[in-house]
Motif scaffolding. Structure first.
Motif, PDB file in Angstrom:
ATOM      1  N   SER A   7      -2.871  -3.267  -5.954  1.00 56.69           N
ATOM      2  CA  SER A   7      -3.594  -3.495  -4.701  1.00 56.69           C
ATOM      3  C   SER A   7      -4.531  -4.695  -4.821  1.00 56.69           C
ATOM      4  O   SER A   7      -4.680  -5.490  -3.887  1.00 56.69           O
ATOM      5  N   LEU A  56     -10.636   0.399  -1.516  1.00 58.47           N
ATOM      6  CA  LEU A  56      -9.415   0.728  -2.265  1.00 58.47           C
ATOM      7  C   LEU A  56      -9.652   0.621  -3.770  1.00 58.47           C
ATOM      8  O   LEU A  56      -9.312   1.526  -4.536  1.00 58.47           O
ATOM      9  N   ALA A 116      -6.442   2.958   2.555  1.00 60.88           N
ATOM     10  CA  ALA A 116      -5.152   2.340   2.841  1.00 60.88           C
ATOM     11  C   ALA A 116      -4.759   2.556   4.299  1.00 60.88           C
ATOM     12  O   ALA A 116      -4.259   1.634   4.964  1.00 60.88           O
ATOM     13  N   LEU A 167       0.824  -1.212   0.000  1.00 70.68           N
ATOM     14  CA  LEU A 167       0.000   0.000   0.000  1.00 70.68           C
ATOM     15  C   LEU A 167       0.859   1.263   0.000  1.00 70.68           C
ATOM     16  O   LEU A 167       0.434   2.295  -0.509  1.00 70.68           O
TER      17      LEU A 167
END
Length: 401
Positions: free
Chosen positions: A182, A80, A120, A11
């Protein structure tokens, strides 16, 4: 490697790509309005730049608590991906703007779907041991700060050679890449079935439950004041660099360099101050950083060259490394388990409110006091915030004991 460390470093890399994309064009917004969108009056440019810069944060302020609530229900990783892929599309569309109001509308849409960094922060805070929280917050911050370093550099070089519009396309591509990384590498142990069985409370009920924790209202207010003071002069710095530089040759590069140098020192100092906060206390680091940032802002009003401005911007970044990461660490410390996403959602709203009000007020006041006055005003505000936070946090700690 422990899972929380894997998530942290992945992240951190994603935060780097997102912030690199974001900062490629934002430091040159006033120049973009002047050179590509046809605005000529400097006060008009300042007002438009302030509103466009703030538009993202107006809608972000409204929607971040909602995303925080949904994050507790559906998982932080989903937030995210929602944010990353959505922002990548909006950024590409900004490259097709032909009028200031086009940018204004797209920035507002971007704020609605934004939230990669808060998600995050929430995911890292939920998976990191509390005794390593300062290190984790500082490390995550350093990834975003590294992006702000390379972003203006790359953006400045591209702008001088190809113009501003290609930067938006590259920005969208970087955000898309961050989202893919991610998606593939971040893991979250989130039991969606168990979360669905929990009684769902409204956003306002969640806010009321968190605000009874006496430290949290102070920390949210400090977040707002930090961002308000830091962002007030930001949209006009390229024009300030233009005045100091005295020529349009390589102007975008120098404007980007001024924006980047703060990120360089921030990137270096954030993990160091995070580790130090784990040893001596996050509150001490926060108060010292507030005072130091105030001291470094005021002299920027009196510089006579770009070189002098660079020195004070570098020193400012050293103290900035101990601000938002430390606040995030304190928010996590005082938030009950299971409510982290909501707490960070509200803190993100406070941050967005400061990001929104700072540029608007800065653009409005610039016609009367100039950017020099904005530097002085921001420094004084941070001094006052430091004094108030010292009394508020210490009094609440004393009452708690």
């Amino acid at each position: 490697m422990q899972r929380w460390k894997i998530n942290l470093f992945v992240l951190m890399g994603g935060n780097f790509l997102v912030m690199a994309g974001m900062t490629m064009i934002m430091p040159f917004l006033s120049l973009y309005l002047q050179q590509d969108l046809g605005l000529t009056d400097r006060h008009e440019i300042g007002v438009w730049a302030g509103f466009i810069f703030a538009a993202n944060f107006i809608t972000s302020f409204i929607f971040q608590p909602l995303w925080g609530k949904l994050s507790d229900k559906y998982g932080r990783k989903m937030m995210l991906l929602r944010s990353g892929f959505g922002m990548s599309l909006v950024m590409v569309l900004m490259g097709f703007a032909t009028a200031p109001w086009h940018l204004l509308a797209l920035r507002m849409l971007n704020g609605v779907i934004s939230g990669y960094t808060p998600a995050a922060v929430s995911l890292v805070s939920a998976t990191t041991p509390k005794d390593r929280m300062g290190f984790a917050m500082g490390t995550l911050q350093s990834g975003g700060t590294a992006g702000t370093i390379l972003g203006p550099f790359i953006g400045g070089l591209l702008a001088d050679n190809f113009g501003f519009r290609p930067i938006f396309y590259i920005t969208g591509s970087l955000m898309f890449l961050a989202s893919v990384i991610s998606w593939l590498l971040v893991q979250e142990n989130f039991d969606r079935a168990a979360a669905a069985l929990k009684k769902q409370m409204s956003v306002f009920k969640g806010l009321r439950d968190l605000m009874v924790i006496r430290q949290l209202p102070v920390l949210l207010t400090v977040t707002f004041l930090i961002q308000f003071a830091m962002l007030s002069p930001m949209p006009l710095i390229p024009l300030y660099v233009q005045d100091l530089h005295g020529t349009t040759e390589n102007l975008a590069f120098y404007a980007g360099f001024v924006g980047s140098v703060t990120g360089i020192s921030n990137m270096i100092c954030a993990p160091l101050l995070g580790k130090l906060s784990d040893r001596i206390g996050a509150t001490r680091i926060l108060l010292v950083s507030l005072a130091g940032a105030a001291v470094m802002l005021i002299p920027q009003a009196f510089v006579g060259s770009v070189g002098q401005l660079l020195v004070f911007r570098f020193l400012l970044g050293c103290f900035m490394g101990g601000l938002i990461p430390t606040v995030n660490s304190l928010v996590r410390r005082y938030t009950p388990d299971g409510m982290e996403s909501r707490a960070f959602g509200f803190n993100s709203s406070a941050l967005s409110l400061g990001n929104m009000m700072g540029p608007i007020m800065g653009g409005a006041l610039s016609g009367f006091i100039g950017i020099e006055g904005l530097f002085v005003l921001s420094g004084v505000l941070l001094f006052m915030t430091c004094i108030w936070a010292t009394r508020a946090l210490r009094s609440r700690s004393a009452s708690r004991t």
